[in-house]
Design a protein around this motif. Structure first.
Motif, PDB file in Angstrom:
ATOM      1  N   ASN A   1      44.879  43.433  50.696  1.00 48.80           N
ATOM      2  CA  ASN A   1      46.226  43.802  50.285  1.00 48.80           C
ATOM      3  C   ASN A   1      46.631  43.061  49.010  1.00 48.80           C
ATOM      4  N   ASN A   2      47.449  43.726  48.204  1.00 50.84           N
ATOM      5  CA  ASN A   2      47.991  43.157  46.969  1.00 50.84           C
ATOM      6  C   ASN A   2      46.929  42.914  45.902  1.00 50.84           C
ATOM      7  N   THR A   3      45.799  43.584  46.025  1.00 52.61           N
ATOM      8  CA  THR A   3      44.775  43.553  44.977  1.00 52.61           C
ATOM      9  C   THR A   3      44.363  44.989  44.679  1.00 52.61           C
ATOM     10  N   LYS A   4      43.681  45.169  43.554  1.00 53.75           N
ATOM     11  CA  LYS A   4      43.239  46.506  43.161  1.00 53.75           C
ATOM     12  C   LYS A   4      41.761  46.470  42.830  1.00 53.75           C
ATOM     13  N   VAL A   5      41.059  47.547  43.175  1.00 51.40           N
ATOM     14  CA  VAL A   5      39.622  47.622  42.967  1.00 51.40           C
ATOM     15  C   VAL A   5      39.317  48.063  41.537  1.00 51.40           C
ATOM     16  N   PHE A   6      38.308  47.414  40.936  1.00 50.80           N
ATOM     17  CA  PHE A   6      37.822  47.783  39.607  1.00 50.80           C
ATOM     18  C   PHE A   6      36.298  47.719  39.609  1.00 50.80           C
ATOM     19  N   GLN A   7      35.696  48.606  38.826  1.00 46.68           N
ATOM     20  CA  GLN A   7      34.241  48.615  38.670  1.00 46.68           C
ATOM     21  C   GLN A   7      33.874  47.899  37.383  1.00 46.68           C
ATOM     22  N   ARG A   8      32.914  46.982  37.493  1.00 44.71           N
ATOM     23  CA  ARG A   8      32.396  46.268  36.333  1.00 44.71           C
ATOM     24  C   ARG A   8      30.894  46.488  36.285  1.00 44.71           C
ATOM     25  N   GLY A   9      30.428  47.147  35.251  1.00 49.90           N
ATOM     26  CA  GLY A   9      29.010  47.437  35.173  1.00 49.90           C
ATOM     27  C   GLY A   9      28.643  48.605  36.060  1.00 49.90           C
ATOM     28  N   GLU A  10      27.358  48.744  36.334  1.00 50.64           N
ATOM     29  CA  GLU A  10      26.862  49.921  37.043  1.00 50.64           C
ATOM     30  C   GLU A  10      27.293  49.949  38.502  1.00 50.64           C
ATOM     31  N   THR A  11      27.206  48.812  39.188  1.00 50.22           N
ATOM     32  CA  THR A  11      27.499  48.811  40.630  1.00 50.22           C
ATOM     33  C   THR A  11      28.403  47.664  41.072  1.00 50.22           C
ATOM     34  N   THR A  12      28.807  46.773  40.162  1.00 49.55           N
ATOM     35  CA  THR A  12      29.633  45.644  40.556  1.00 49.55           C
ATOM     36  C   THR A  12      31.065  46.099  40.785  1.00 49.55           C
ATOM     37  N   VAL A  13      31.636  45.725  41.920  1.00 55.53           N
ATOM     38  CA  VAL A  13      33.012  46.063  42.227  1.00 55.53           C
ATOM     39  C   VAL A  13      33.764  44.769  42.523  1.00 55.53           C
ATOM     40  N   VAL A  14      34.977  44.653  41.969  1.00 57.81           N
ATOM     41  CA  VAL A  14      35.778  43.450  42.167  1.00 57.81           C
ATOM     42  C   VAL A  14      37.185  43.857  42.583  1.00 57.81           C
ATOM     43  N   CYS A  15      37.875  42.925  43.222  1.00 54.29           N
ATOM     44  CA  CYS A  15      39.270  43.116  43.602  1.00 54.29           C
ATOM     45  C   CYS A  15      40.100  42.090  42.834  1.00 54.29           C
ATOM     46  N   ILE A  16      41.091  42.564  42.094  1.00 49.43           N
ATOM     47  CA  ILE A  16      41.884  41.698  41.233  1.00 49.43           C
ATOM     48  C   ILE A  16      43.328  41.675  41.715  1.00 49.43           C
ATOM     49  N   GLY A  17      43.893  40.465  41.778  1.00 51.21           N
ATOM     50  CA  GLY A  17      45.279  40.319  42.182  1.00 51.21           C
ATOM     51  C   GLY A  17      45.912  39.101  41.543  1.00 51.21           C
TER      52      GLY A  17
ATOM     53  N   GLU B   1      34.650  30.646  35.043  1.00 46.83           N
ATOM     54  CA  GLU B   1      34.278  30.620  36.455  1.00 46.83           C
ATOM     55  C   GLU B   1      33.692  31.956  36.894  1.00 46.83           C
ATOM     56  N   ASP B   2      34.209  33.029  36.346  1.00 45.16           N
ATOM     57  CA  ASP B   2      33.801  34.373  36.746  1.00 45.16           C
ATOM     58  C   ASP B   2      32.869  34.956  35.688  1.00 45.16           C
ATOM     59  N   PRO B   3      31.599  35.201  36.024  1.00 42.92           N
ATOM     60  CA  PRO B   3      30.646  35.707  35.030  1.00 42.92           C
ATOM     61  C   PRO B   3      30.738  37.215  34.812  1.00 42.92           C
ATOM     62  N   THR B   4      31.597  37.915  35.554  1.00 43.07           N
ATOM     63  CA  THR B   4      31.554  39.379  35.522  1.00 43.07           C
ATOM     64  C   THR B   4      32.518  40.024  34.535  1.00 43.07           C
TER      65      THR B   4
ATOM     66  N   ASN C   1      41.559  56.209  45.878  1.00 43.86           N
ATOM     67  CA  ASN C   1      42.522  55.569  46.791  1.00 43.86           C
ATOM     68  C   ASN C   1      42.251  54.077  46.955  1.00 43.86           C
ATOM     69  N   ASN C   2      41.985  53.416  45.822  1.00 41.86           N
ATOM     70  CA  ASN C   2      41.721  51.977  45.794  1.00 41.86           C
ATOM     71  C   ASN C   2      40.506  51.590  46.630  1.00 41.86           C
ATOM     72  N   GLN C   3      39.548  52.514  46.741  1.00 37.79           N
ATOM     73  CA  GLN C   3      38.272  52.240  47.394  1.00 37.79           C
ATOM     74  C   GLN C   3      37.144  52.646  46.459  1.00 37.79           C
ATOM     75  N   PHE C   4      36.040  51.906  46.534  1.00 36.69           N
ATOM     76  CA  PHE C   4      34.887  52.128  45.672  1.00 36.69           C
ATOM     77  C   PHE C   4      33.765  52.718  46.519  1.00 36.69           C
ATOM     78  N   TYR C   5      33.392  53.964  46.222  1.00 40.12           N
ATOM     79  CA  TYR C   5      32.335  54.661  46.953  1.00 40.12           C
ATOM     80  C   TYR C   5      31.045  54.610  46.132  1.00 40.12           C
ATOM     81  N   LEU C   6      29.968  54.161  46.768  1.00 41.42           N
ATOM     82  CA  LEU C   6      28.679  54.030  46.086  1.00 41.42           C
ATOM     83  C   LEU C   6      27.612  54.806  46.849  1.00 41.42           C
ATOM     84  N   THR C   7      26.987  55.744  46.164  1.00 42.27           N
ATOM     85  CA  THR C   7      25.831  56.469  46.696  1.00 42.27           C
ATOM     86  C   THR C   7      24.603  56.048  45.903  1.00 42.27           C
ATOM     87  N   THR C   8      23.564  55.627  46.593  1.00 44.40           N
ATOM     88  CA  THR C   8      22.325  55.181  45.946  1.00 44.40           C
ATOM     89  C   THR C   8      21.192  56.124  46.328  1.00 44.40           C
TER      90      THR C   8
END
Length: 304
Positions: A146-162, A238-241, A117-124
């Motif tokens: 709002n108006n962005t979507k969550v994506f996972q990059r790598g093991e634990t990196t999460v970004v919002c793109i819009g 600009e964005d290293p991820t 649901n456009n949320q990133f859940y992380l259990t460590t």
């Protein structure tokens, strides 16, 4: 130091569930500190199957062959290795191709992630720094603006793109695109994988109708990448991820321009592949308009 790990379960051991299937690891252990749980009158095998299929489940504990204790995301903070092989506990770990031959929780930490649901859940899951028979579980949820979507990059990196749009003037250059992203506390970005590229094209297609008051024929958008040399495909970012241009899908024959001051853009809904143009251009015409910027903005992170 003694370990009482009983089994490392392959995915095929449990019934299939749709989508990506997490690995369930069964160890000789007990539940430690927890806030809430649910007791279920089901067989131990059915309890494990139910937990794996439930995105909210993180741990199940065997009370008996016909009863288990069910722990949802954020509800249990420690598990403890047991000396009795009759004590069994199961937790989710990242998906593995085959069953591990040694304890996958050491040296740790181990991360389990879910995109729901456009949320990133992380259990460590991390070994306790003081007690070698205890594992600590910590949790976080990342939510995108709002108006962005969550994506996972790598093991634990999460970004919002819009996709963000220029207001006045409606068409502008790459420097303005970079500033537009910074105004959102973010940075200009580009696609890091096929899923992101598909999303970028989808929002580009919709923006042709929802964010095109002048009925411009070609709406294009600046993405990350500025050239400072004469070497093709060599850009600074600009964005290293997003791993540079690794996941950029180029138009055949591009880049057709090289040299300092050349920037990368996404051609939007009319052409699906990235191209380059002078960074200072905004193309104010009824045919082409550099309408905005693809931005990566930080998520809102809630800790449990």
């Amino acid at each position: 130091m003694s370990y009482y790990f009983l089994y490392f379960l392959c995915l095929s051991f449990l019934a299939k569930v749709p989508g990506e299937e997490p690995t369930m690891i069964r160890i000789s252990g007990q539940r430690g500190n927890y806030k809430t749980s649910e007791t279920m009158d089901v067989s131990w095998e059915d309890c494990m199957v139910k937990c794996r299929a439930d995105v909210n489940c993180v741990v199940v504990y065997k009370i008996s062959d016909i009863q288990c204790q069910y722990f949802s995301f954020g509800s249990i903070s420690t598990i403890q290795q047991a000396k009795s092989e009759n004590d069994e506990i199961v937790l989710k770990i990242p998906t593995q191709v085959q069953c591990p031959t040694s304890n996958p929780l050491i040296p740790g930490p181990t991360y389990y992630t879910q995109l729901t649901n456009n949320q990133f859940y992380l259990t460590t899951v991390s070994p306790d720094s003081l007690y070698n028979n205890i594992y600590n579980l910590t949790y976080s949820v990342s939510t995108c603006p709002n108006n962005t979507k969550v994506f996972q990059r790598g093991e634990t990196t999460v970004v919002c793109i819009g996709l963000y749009f220029f207001e006045a003037p409606r068409c502008n250059n790459q420097a303005a695109a970079s500033a537009l992203c910074k105004a959102q506390n973010g940075t200009l970005t580009g696609p890091a994988n096929a899923n992101e590229y598909e999303y970028i094209q989808d929002i580009s297609n919709s923006s042709k109708y929802t964010s095109n008051p002048d009925s411009i024929q070609w709406l294009v958008y600046w993405i990350d990448g500025v050239q400072h040399t004469n070497i093709a495909y060599q850009y600074t970012f600009e964005d290293p991820t997003h791993n540079g241009i690794t996941n950029y899908n180029w138009t055949p024959g591009s880049p057709h321009l090289t040299g300092p001051g050349i920037c990368i853009y996404s051609p939007g809904p009319n052409y699906g592949n990235v191209q380059v143009y002078p960074c200072t251009d905004s193309y104010l015409s009824y045919l082409v308009c550099w309408r905005g910027a693809l931005c990566q903005v930080p998520p809102i992170i809630e800790l449990f």
